[in-house]
Design a protein around this motif. Structure first.
Motif, short mmCIF file in Angstrom:
data_model
loop_
_atom_site.label_atom_id
_atom_site.label_comp_id
_atom_site.label_asym_id
_atom_site.label_seq_id
_atom_site.Cartn_x
_atom_site.Cartn_y
_atom_site.Cartn_z
N VAL A 1 -52.89 34.06 -24.74
CA VAL A 1 -51.52 33.53 -24.70
C VAL A 1 -51.35 32.50 -23.59
O VAL A 1 -50.57 31.56 -23.71
CB VAL A 1 -50.47 34.65 -24.54
CG1 VAL A 1 -50.28 35.37 -25.83
CG2 VAL A 1 -50.83 35.59 -23.43
N GLU A 2 -52.11 32.67 -22.54
CA GLU A 2 -52.00 31.68 -21.46
C GLU A 2 -52.48 30.32 -21.92
O GLU A 2 -51.85 29.30 -21.65
CB GLU A 2 -52.82 32.13 -20.24
CG GLU A 2 -52.18 33.27 -19.51
CD GLU A 2 -53.09 33.82 -18.43
OE1 GLU A 2 -53.89 33.05 -17.89
OE2 GLU A 2 -52.98 35.02 -18.14
N ALA A 3 -53.61 30.33 -22.61
CA ALA A 3 -54.12 29.05 -23.11
C ALA A 3 -53.15 28.45 -24.10
O ALA A 3 -52.90 27.24 -24.08
CB ALA A 3 -55.48 29.27 -23.76
N ILE A 4 -52.57 29.30 -24.94
CA ILE A 4 -51.62 28.78 -25.93
C ILE A 4 -50.42 28.16 -25.21
O ILE A 4 -49.99 27.05 -25.53
CB ILE A 4 -51.15 29.91 -26.87
CG1 ILE A 4 -52.31 30.38 -27.74
CG2 ILE A 4 -49.99 29.43 -27.74
CD1 ILE A 4 -52.03 31.64 -28.52
N SER A 5 -49.92 28.87 -24.22
CA SER A 5 -48.73 28.35 -23.57
C SER A 5 -49.05 27.11 -22.74
O SER A 5 -48.20 26.25 -22.55
CB SER A 5 -48.07 29.42 -22.71
OG SER A 5 -48.99 29.94 -21.81
N ALA A 6 -50.29 27.03 -22.26
CA ALA A 6 -50.65 25.85 -21.46
C ALA A 6 -50.85 24.62 -22.32
O ALA A 6 -50.78 23.50 -21.84
CB ALA A 6 -51.92 26.14 -20.66
N SER A 7 -51.10 24.84 -23.61
CA SER A 7 -51.47 23.70 -24.44
C SER A 7 -50.27 23.00 -25.06
O SER A 7 -50.42 21.97 -25.68
CB SER A 7 -52.40 24.15 -25.56
OG SER A 7 -51.69 24.96 -26.46
N SER A 8 -49.07 23.57 -24.88
CA SER A 8 -47.91 22.95 -25.51
C SER A 8 -46.92 22.50 -24.45
O SER A 8 -46.74 23.14 -23.43
CB SER A 8 -47.23 23.93 -26.45
OG SER A 8 -46.01 23.40 -26.87
N SER A 9 -46.28 21.37 -24.73
CA SER A 9 -45.29 20.90 -23.76
C SER A 9 -43.88 21.34 -24.19
O SER A 9 -42.93 21.19 -23.44
CB SER A 9 -45.34 19.38 -23.68
OG SER A 9 -45.12 18.84 -24.95
N ASP A 10 -43.77 21.87 -25.37
CA ASP A 10 -42.47 22.31 -25.85
C ASP A 10 -42.19 23.71 -25.31
O ASP A 10 -42.44 24.72 -25.96
CB ASP A 10 -42.48 22.31 -27.38
CG ASP A 10 -41.13 22.70 -27.95
OD1 ASP A 10 -40.21 22.95 -27.15
OD2 ASP A 10 -41.01 22.75 -29.18
N VAL A 11 -41.70 23.73 -24.08
CA VAL A 11 -41.59 25.00 -23.38
C VAL A 11 -40.67 26.01 -24.08
O VAL A 11 -41.03 27.18 -24.23
CB VAL A 11 -41.16 24.77 -21.92
CG1 VAL A 11 -41.02 26.09 -21.20
CG2 VAL A 11 -42.18 23.90 -21.22
N PRO A 12 -39.48 25.59 -24.55
CA PRO A 12 -38.63 26.59 -25.20
C PRO A 12 -39.31 27.30 -26.36
O PRO A 12 -39.21 28.52 -26.48
CB PRO A 12 -37.43 25.77 -25.68
CG PRO A 12 -37.37 24.63 -24.75
CD PRO A 12 -38.79 24.31 -24.40
N SER A 13 -40.06 26.56 -27.18
CA SER A 13 -40.67 27.25 -28.31
C SER A 13 -41.85 28.11 -27.87
O SER A 13 -42.14 29.12 -28.48
CB SER A 13 -41.07 26.27 -29.41
OG SER A 13 -41.89 25.28 -28.89
#
Lengths: 658, 505
Positions: A358-370
């Motif tokens: 999940v960390e990698a997933i969250s780091a790879s997107s700039s769309d923070v709310p989603s």
């Protein structure tokens, strides 16, 4: 965010990985590996025995269980759900039942010439125990362990070419027709009994004018996500995957997702769908929560990772060696994908569990709310995910991202918290009932798993907080306790309710307003001393989200706002916020305003007015006295028959006399 | 001209307003130089000089005793002279005629309020009279600005041919305060969030939001808010826009409805006067003054922004923040009942007005839709013009700390008898004096005061002052006991003032 220490090969970018060490089932003399998803058992038949490993139990050094099954071929083996009996399919025409206690056996055979047995499974449906699928239809059978005999309860006659069933969904799909695209569906659940779905047809792209492709059972996958049941059908010619959702009375096509490989496998990890593009050796992730069919991230390879460094050194060294040896064997042909998140390497006798990074997933997107939305729907390792969400939110504020983005992020987090309050996954008195109602109303065909998975989320929580130290690295969080899943539902909830409620304290993914204040605003305030008005705007957005969800807030957050406003000399704003109740009245806030008002009389009066409004007579009178409004204090005290503050009255009268 | 001067002459009897600078025209024969503004403008110089001479004399005399606050008012037999020292040594004096009967028609503080208001609006647009005098020591710049500005301001007080100053009939109003819309917490948060969105359109952008003629929220300090609010309610809100368009339906009708202060004649007259004193270049400057208080000069554009159409000057008006002395563009966006006044710092836009187009575009793209949503929420909760009417009560509630007031709607005040209003006017005058005295003697403490009067017409006229809040009330057709009156106040206080005036004996 720095939870992983001893990971190997983690420098490569990936969103999903298989965790080393795997479950080893490579014992000599065994013939292949079978999987009994009803009991989560890995089965390996030998000449006359079957060895079984419980998936999820700490298997590392545990010897497998062993049961005598007699000699002969074993096409499939299924333990009954109470594990008292074993059903062994010996051939296309014969199934043998063996009572584990008495060792008695008997066989059920079908007509040699006209029909074939395709398979069978045990069910917890109230009217029958076994479903036998034959080319000529299905038989629902009741098993009597004492007599060791079967009774036919009901039969359905229809042509079946092949079938798909998962215990997780309790869904049985029977394929028929020339192209095998016509489906009959049944659900056998403990709560709702037998539900028959309307017949439906899956669509297949035609390749050329005359050739009609035939749908294979390998290309149809039943996936249980968020308690809803989906079916993913890989269309080899069209190179896309059709997504269907099952409702009690309808099957609705949801659209399709592209495929980039001629072979596709599907897993689901923590309610995320993983579409493995086997030839391309990449995996794509989908979160269907909001019915969006766009991938969460770019296609990336599946990685092999070593164990967490927290365990003993020897283990991690050992796993290191496996990892090194296994590198390059990702998506080999011998991989068999098991429901929901296992990979069985038949050649090597290894079973891997797929995990999400999940960390990698969250780091790879700039769309923070989603991303926050995505994280809030995850159920595995809630403590880590919560910490991650908090960190992301802090970064968002520290980077001074536009308020509109912050507002969306706040909406996501607050709505998620309020949802979990309502559904009861955050402890409250009505926890269990609330949970069940919620699922019953919102998922069409209620999968039994809906409840199980919801409960599982809780038992997971129990795992991570209480037995974290003895947990073997191969045990994923997503484990159902063996005893639990076999008990009837009502029973289970009764038994598990109390300890789970205790355990889930503070281990939910959802962020409470109090935590938001303590772990986001307070920490951020320390770091960004320069710009109070930005932080005030952020808090206003938070208050807006909270008010939309009708959450009750602790006065601390208002104290902080006042503090920030006062520091930037925005006294007019304090007055505005107090007067339109953006800052809700409370004794704490009132006393703070009185104190802040040492320098600013108008602010002090705001505090005083708030005390009067809250009918805090004692404090009101005291402040009036401090300010020298003796007559008013006396009048007020007399009017409100306030005697507690009148310890000071003698001095007061003295003052007046003077 | 003859006719108009006659009309003006009769006006002069009724009302005079002058602005003069004590530092100027110190030498004999140059006295005229003191005068920065005089209304009516066609009043003979001799009359002008004699008034200013009198005022100067009184100021000089009273300063001996009270250097800080020299003179507030001269009550002569037929006239009241109300003084206001707008800027050091720059005085504004308003002369009003007294009525024949004994009852005072005016309240000194209300008249001072008019002077204060016009001056602070002037400061908002032109920084200060000082600044203009500094810019052009001959004074013509200041004179022409004051002339057009005050004349335009007075046009709002025009009633038929007369200029009608606020009288006893307006004693349930408080000039220089803001009237606010009461909103629920949920909507307040929505509005606050909108305010943030607006300020993110442009760095350092301030804004105030009005709904109908009421303030909803502001990011400005109180004095700037008050000024901008007054201006908005005079010229910008939907109400102000519609009333001005109706009066300017056609040029013909407009000519009829504003005969005295017809801007054109005034300007001509003024120019002829300025020609004497100043060069032609300055004259050109004068004609290019944007007359921001002129009526009918704002109109709603297609994109929702109000379009200024002032004769001469920049197309987008500029205002000055009082505390920061920052210069800002005035952008007004309106959608149905909601008016968003944005102040965009001039310094933040490198290319000036061209960049303003960009700010507006961004506003339309990112914020306009949210304005719509907020407008809908506000209008759903809006109780109409009489929303704050409390039946049985005629009241005025002032919060001095926040410069906020709320009162019975004008339509309902007119149902009161003249007598009651005269009593109230008198009572307010007394309270003003009492407060002033108390403040002089006890600068640290606030006055607490309560007066209940049973008037001759059997109305209760009530004033309550407590800790920065004031409540004035008229109860007609009420029970005769004092207990009833205090009880009525108590109820009102608990219900509408969070118990601020609930003090029993």
């Amino acid at each position: 965010m720095q939870t992983r220490a001893g990971s190997s090969g983690s420098d490569a970018l990936s969103h999903a990985y298989i965790q080393s060490p795997p479950i080893r089932c490579n014992i000599p003399e065994t013939k292949g590996l079978l999987y009994d998803d009803g009991n989560k058992l890995l089965l390996s038949p030998t000449a006359d025995r079957v060895l079984s490993w419980k998936v999820g139990a700490p298997t590392e050094h545990n010897p497998p269980n062993s049961d005598l099954i007699g000699e002969g071929p074993a096409l499939s083996i299924r333990y009954s759900l109470d594990q008292k009996a074993i059903a062994i399919q010996r051939s296309n025409h014969e199934v043998e039942f063996r009572n584990r206690e008495t060792g008695l056996t008997f066989s059920r055979k079908c007509k040699q010439d006209s029909e074939r047995i395709l398979g069978l499974f045990w069910t917890d449906c109230p009217t029958c125990d076994i479903i036998l699928i034959k080319t000529s239809g299905i038989e629902m059978l009741l098993y009597d362990p004492e007599q060791n005999s079967l009774h036919i309860m009901e039969t359905k006659k229809l042509n079946v070419v092949w079938y798909v069933y998962t215990h997780e969904s309790r869904m049985l799909l029977l394929a028929s027709g020339m192209q095998c695209t016509v489906f009959s569906g049944y659900q056998f659940s403990a709560a709702a009994g037998i539900v028959r779905l309307p017949k439906f047809e899956m669509s297949m792209t035609k390749s050329e004018a005359n050739s009609k492709p035939v749908l294979s059972s390998d290309d149809v996958h039943i996936v249980t996500i968020y308690g809803r049941i989906y079916c993913l059908q890989f269309d080899r010619v069209g190179m896309h995957i059709n997504v269907y959702r099952f409702y009690r009375d309808a099957v609705v096509e949801q659209g399709s997702i592209p495929a980039y490989s001629s072979r596709v496998a599907v897993s689901s990890v923590d309610n995320v769908i993983l579409a493995h593009q086997l030839d391309a050796k990449v995996v794509m992730l989908y979160d269907l929560f909001l019915d969006s069919l766009s991938p969460i991230s770019a296609p990336l390879p599946l990685l092999l990772k070593g164990s967490y460094g927290t365990n003993s050194r020897s283990t991690s060294e050992e796993s290191e060696s496996i990892s090194n040896a296994y590198e390059g064997m990702i998506y080999v042909d011998s991989w068999n994908f098991l429901v929901p998140d296992l990979i069985c390497d038949v050649d090597n006798g290894l079973v891997w569990r797929i995990c999400l990074d999940v960390e990698a997933i969250s780091a790879s997107s700039s769309d923070v709310p989603s991303i926050l939305q995505f994280l809030q729907h995850r159920r595995s390792d809630p403590a880590m995910i919560k910490a991650l969400c908090l960190a992301i939110t802090r970064t968002l504020i520290l980077e001074k991202r536009p308020i509109s983005v912050i507002a969306q992020a706040m909406d996501v987090l607050v709505a998620s918290y309020s949802n979990s309050l309502r559904s009861g996954s955050i402890p409250s008195a009505t926890q269990n009932t609330g949970n069940r109602n919620n699922h019953a109303t919102d998922s069409g065909v209620t999968s039994e798993q809906a409840i199980v998975s919801a409960d599982r989320a809780k038992s997971v929580i129990g795992d991570s907080s209480s037995i974290v130290s003895i947990r073997s690295p191969s045990t994923s969080d997503d484990t159902v306790n063996p005893e639990e899943s076999e008990e009837p539902v009502g029973d289970r909830s009764l038994k598990s309710a109390v300890p789970q409620q205790m355990a889930s304290h503070g281990a939910s993914v959802a962020i409470s307003p109090d935590e938001m204040h303590r772990f986001v605003f307070t920490l951020v305030e320390d770091e960004m001393s320069g710009d109070p008005s930005y932080l005030v705007s952020v808090i206003v957005e938070f208050l807006r989200s909270a008010s939309r969800e009708k959450l009750k807030l602790n006065p601390d957050i208002y104290l902080m706002m006042n503090q920030l406003l006062a520091r930037s000399n925005q006294h007019a704003n304090i007055a505005l916020f107090v007067s339109n109740k953006i800052i809700e009245p409370s004794k704490e806030v009132a006393m703070q305003l009185v104190d802040l008002g040492e320098q600013n009389l108008k602010i002090r009066k705001l505090g005083l007015d708030m005390l009067r409004l809250l009918t805090l007579h004692h404090d009101y009178v005291s402040v009036l006295l401090q300010d020298g409004y003796y007559l008013e204090a006396l009048r007020y005290a007399r009017k409100n028959k306030q005697t507690t503050g009148c310890g000071k009255m003698p001095e007061v009268s003295a003052c007046i006399v003077v | 001209m003859g006719v108009s001067s006659m009309a003006a002459g009769s006006d002069a009897m009724q009302l005079q307003l002058c602005v003069f600078d004590l530092r100027r025209g110190q030498q004999e024969g140059q006295e005229l130089d003191k005068i920065l503004f005089f209304y009516p403008s066609d009043c003979p110089f001799l009359t002008q000089l004699s008034l200013i001479g009198l005022c100067e004399g009184i100021i000089t005399f009273t300063r001996i005793f009270s250097p800080e606050a020299a003179c507030e008012v001269i009550e002569a037999e037929k006239h009241s002279h109300v003084f206001y020292e707008a800027e050091p040594d720059i005085w504004m004096v308003l002369v009003v005629e007294k009525s024949k009967d004994d009852e005072p028609v005016w309240r000194c503080e209300a008249l001072q309020g008019v002077l204060k208001e016009v001056h602070s609006l002037f400061k908002m647009f032109y920084m200060s009279i000082y600044a203009l005098l500094d810019k052009q020591p001959s004074g013509e710049l200041a004179r022409s600005h004051l002339h057009s500005f005050i004349t335009d301001y007075l046009s709002d007080f025009q009633l038929g041919k007369k200029v009608q100053m606020p009288s006893f009939r307006d004693s349930l109003k408080e000039r220089g305060t803001v009237q606010m819309l009461t909103v629920s917490r949920e909507v307040a948060l929505e509005v606050q969030s909108l305010i943030t969105a607006i300020s993110s359109c442009c760095n350092g952008c301030d804004s105030i939001i009005l709904f109908q003629d009421l303030l909803v929220s502001t990011t400005l300090p109180p004095d700037d808010t008050t000024n901008l609010f007054s201006y908005a309610t005079l010229r910008l809100t939907p109400h102000a826009l519609s009333s001005s368009t109706s009066s300017s339906w056609s040029y013909l009708r407009k000519g009829n409805s504003t005969p005295n202060l017809s801007n054109l004649t005034l300007l001509n007259e003024h120019q002829s006067r300025s020609l004497d004193a100043s060069s032609l270049g300055q004259n050109r400057q004068i004609s290019s003054i944007p007359r921001l208080l002129q009526r009918d000069k704002w109109s709603k554009g297609k994109d929702g922004f109000l379009v200024p159409n002032f004769s001469g000057g920049e197309s987008t008006p500029v205002v000055w923040n009082q505390q920061t002395e920052e210069c800002k563009y005035l952008c007004v966006y309106q959608q149905k009942g909601i008016t968003v006044v944005m102040l965009v710092p001039v310094s933040s836009l490198a290319n000036g007005e061209q960049e303003l187009v960009q700010v507006k575009k961004e506003f339309l793209e990112n914020v306009a839709q949210r304005v719509t949503i907020v407008e809908q929420k506000l209008s759903r909760g809006w109780g109409g013009e009489n929303a704050y009417h409390v039946s049985g009560y005629r009241y005025l509630l002032i919060d001095r700390d926040r410069s906020v007031s709320r009162a019975t709607p004008t339509g309902k005040v007119t149902t009161l008898t003249k007598e009651s209003l005269l009593y109230l006017n008198k009572l307010r005058e007394e309270v003003d004096i009492e407060k002033w005295r108390w403040h002089r003697d006890n600068p640290d403490q606030e006055k607490e005061l309560e007066v209940c009067i049973r008037a001759k017409n059997n109305a209760w006229v009530i004033a309550k002052v407590t800790r920065g809040k004031e409540l004035y009330m008229v109860l007609e057709k009420a029970n005769e006991t004092l207990l009833y009156a205090t009880d009525a106040v108590e109820k009102f206080s608990n219900r509408y003032c969070e118990g601020a005036f609930s003090m029993e004996y």
